[in-house]
Scaffold this active site. Sequence first.
Site, PDB file in Angstrom:
ATOM      1  N   LYS A 189       0.599  -1.155  -0.019  1.00  9.83           N
ATOM      2  CA  LYS A 189       0.030  -0.175   0.165  1.00  9.83           C
ATOM      3  C   LYS A 189       0.693   1.666  -0.349  1.00  9.83           C
ATOM      4  CE  LYS A 189      -2.981   3.403   0.704  1.00  9.83           C
ATOM      5  NZ  LYS A 189      -4.378   3.435  -0.062  1.00  9.83           N
ATOM      6  N   CYS A 247      -3.561  11.470   1.348  1.00 12.10           N
ATOM      7  CA  CYS A 247      -2.914  10.233   1.743  1.00 12.10           C
ATOM      8  C   CYS A 247      -1.476  10.710   0.572  1.00 12.10           C
ATOM      9  CB  CYS A 247      -3.081   8.945   0.223  1.00 12.10           C
ATOM     10  SG  CYS A 247      -5.275   9.027   0.802  1.00 12.10           S
TER      11      CYS A 247
HETATM   12  N1  SAJ Z   1      -1.816  14.297  -8.713  1.00 11.67           N
HETATM   13  C1  SAJ Z   1      -0.782  15.758  -9.837  1.00 11.67           C
HETATM   14  N2  SAJ Z   1      -0.586  14.988 -10.777  1.00 11.67           N
HETATM   15  C2  SAJ Z   1      -0.890  13.965 -11.570  1.00 11.67           C
HETATM   16  C3  SAJ Z   1      -1.368  13.128 -10.959  1.00 11.67           C
HETATM   17  C4  SAJ Z   1      -2.655  13.560  -9.742  1.00 11.67           C
HETATM   18  O1  SAJ Z   1      -0.736  16.604  -9.686  1.00 11.67           O
HETATM   19  O2  SAJ Z   1      -0.786  13.261 -12.429  1.00 11.67           O
HETATM   20  C5  SAJ Z   1      -2.027  14.796  -8.125  1.00 11.67           C
HETATM   21  C6  SAJ Z   1      -3.521  15.424  -7.655  1.00 11.67           C
HETATM   22  O3  SAJ Z   1      -4.173  16.493  -8.366  1.00 11.67           O
HETATM   23  C7  SAJ Z   1      -4.146  15.789  -5.766  1.00 11.67           C
HETATM   24  C8  SAJ Z   1      -2.512  14.342  -5.690  1.00 11.67           C
HETATM   25  O4  SAJ Z   1      -1.288  14.221  -6.626  1.00 11.67           O
HETATM   26  O5  SAJ Z   1      -3.225  16.720  -5.359  1.00 11.67           O
HETATM   27  C9  SAJ Z   1      -3.185  13.560  -5.579  1.00 11.67           C
HETATM   28  O6  SAJ Z   1      -4.589  12.263  -6.087  1.00 11.67           O
HETATM   29  P1  SAJ Z   1      -4.692  11.454  -6.451  1.00 11.67           P
HETATM   30  O7  SAJ Z   1      -5.261  11.242  -7.719  1.00 11.67           O
HETATM   31  O8  SAJ Z   1      -2.965  10.463  -7.769  1.00 11.67           O
HETATM   32  O9  SAJ Z   1      -4.715  10.741  -5.641  1.00 11.67           O
HETATM   33  P2  SAJ Z   1      -6.010  10.699  -3.977  1.00 11.67           P
HETATM   34  O10 SAJ Z   1      -4.819  10.938  -2.975  1.00 11.67           O
HETATM   35  O11 SAJ Z   1      -6.921  11.071  -3.976  1.00 11.67           O
HETATM   36  O12 SAJ Z   1      -5.201   9.280  -4.012  1.00 11.67           O
HETATM   37  C10 SAJ Z   1      -4.243   7.939  -3.185  1.00 11.67           C
HETATM   38  C11 SAJ Z   1      -4.336   6.912  -4.698  1.00 11.67           C
HETATM   39  N3  SAJ Z   1      -3.454   6.265  -4.956  1.00 11.67           N
HETATM   40  C12 SAJ Z   1      -3.142   5.918  -6.390  1.00 11.67           C
HETATM   41  O13 SAJ Z   1      -3.362   6.122  -6.907  1.00 11.67           O
HETATM   42  C13 SAJ Z   1      -1.815   5.028  -6.167  1.00 11.67           C
HETATM   43  C14 SAJ Z   1      -5.617   5.989  -4.108  1.00 11.67           C
HETATM   44  O14 SAJ Z   1      -6.187   5.060  -5.049  1.00 11.67           O
HETATM   45  C15 SAJ Z   1      -5.304   5.813  -3.020  1.00 11.67           C
HETATM   46  O15 SAJ Z   1      -6.480   4.934  -2.320  1.00 11.67           O
HETATM   47  C16 SAJ Z   1      -5.575   7.212  -1.990  1.00 11.67           C
HETATM   48  O16 SAJ Z   1      -4.591   7.916  -2.244  1.00 11.67           O
HETATM   49  C17 SAJ Z   1      -5.524   6.420  -0.724  1.00 11.67           C
HETATM   50  O17 SAJ Z   1      -6.420   6.239  -0.042  1.00 11.67           O
HETATM   51  O18 SAJ Z   1      -4.549   6.482  -0.247  1.00 11.67           O
END
Ligand code: SAJ
Length: 436
Positions: free
Chosen positions: A214, A268
């Site tokens: 995880k 996360c």
């Molecule tokens: N982000 C970017 N560029 C990208 C993708 C995301 O800047 O290309 C940013 C987003 O804007 C945000 C941050 O990253 O600020 C995180 O967003 P996210 O959509 O990547 O993830 P979370 O935090 O909403 O959810 C993550 C997910 N983990 C992964 O994709 C590996 C989700 O599946 C997990 O369940 C969650 O963390 C968690 O609870 O751990």
Amino acid sequence: MASNKNRVCVVGLGYVGLPTAALLAARGFSVAGVDINAAVVERINAGAPHIVEPELATLVADAVAGGNLDAAVSPRASSVFVIATPTPIRAGNLADITAVEAAAQAIAPVLTTGNLVIIESTCPVGTTATIARLLARLRPDLSFPQDVPERSDIHLAYCPERVLPGQTLRELVGNDRIVGGLDARSGRAARAFYRRFVDGDIAVTSANAAELSKLLENAYRDVNIAFANEVSLVCDHFGLDPWEVIDLANHHPRVNILRPGPGVGGHCIPVDPWFIHEAAPELTPLIATARGVNDRKPDWVVKKVRKAARKTPGKPIALLGLAYKPNVDDLRGSPAIAVARQLAADKGAELLVAEPHIQDLPPALAGIPGVRLCGHEEAIARAGVVVVLCNHDAFGAIPRTVLAGKALIDPVGLFAGAGQPASTPAASEDACAQAS
Ligand code: SAJ
């Protein structure tokens, strides 16, 4: 009343616990939702969830009305206990598992032989074993897997949630799951439980392997986003449009650079990589560096905005989007808030904040003179500098023509594709002027 076999107690009714509780209730389990926050408990029992997630309101309302979900501040006897409490970082980027320990303390008095305890909270490696030892101390009358593997009264497993906020209910059912048993029997019991509502594959492993997998998932994403953010700085250095350059590079069949942004937020990804680094600091310079790259990105955006604002003295700055990612109302750890707070501290700053998913400014910004929440049309119309901090769908229809004569700082690439470097004020101004 449902037999204990179908009773599940979900401890922690947050972004993961509440959707899980509602889904289990919809699948016929009798679910006790537990939260230490009495106001949350009251709202759920009134059928009105305190968090926004597609389809959740209907699911909770139906579950409560149908009698399969009721919330309380303390656990009741059940067959399965699911712990989904937060595990933040405290000062020094160290893991804080006190809410998981408190949940274990709360369920200890009602545990009975045959119960399965599942931890879903994101945890440092070894936490499930730590919790098992805590429960064993609290309930010396029961046996636990660490003492009598394969023959214990209580089963314990670590099963990380993997849902993406905004798609939680769909992913709770569809995603593959990892089940990490403290012993093989615990793993089998947890697998059988998830099989009752999960369509994805369920891999069974050890608790430690499940915990680390995880953490790695989110560290992997953080490192890759950090790469995208670093790429955006390099593109800016060369006066190139990062969106165009990334798109070009991504035509390679084995390259997939993610999207740059104003930083990384949420509860996360900015947190979990530290759990690995804390345990093995010498081994994880890449993870720590990526965290630093992402954490510094808001400062870079602020510098760009200040530079642009100096050219439009006396005019407000429009900030579009406060949420940590598109199309959610979740502001936790949002880099947009970090940007807004820094700009708000500037002498004479006037910030017009447009965030369609909230009704009031969050505590971090409320009451700061010069900061006001308004619609994006008004914010853009009055501003000298327009800063896009979140790529909400609601902003998708904004025509470029409204940016005429304004400086644009667009670290999320809302207006990408018009050939302008997304975060170079001078060039953006040119592009906007052209757009007019
Ligand atoms: N982000 C970017 N560029 C990208 C993708 C995301 O800047 O290309 C940013 C987003 O804007 C945000 C941050 O990253 O600020 C995180 O967003 P996210 O959509 O990547 O993830 P979370 O935090 O909403 O959810 C993550 C997910 N983990 C992964 O994709 C590996 C989700 O599946 C997990 O369940 C969650 O963390 C968690 O609870 O751990």
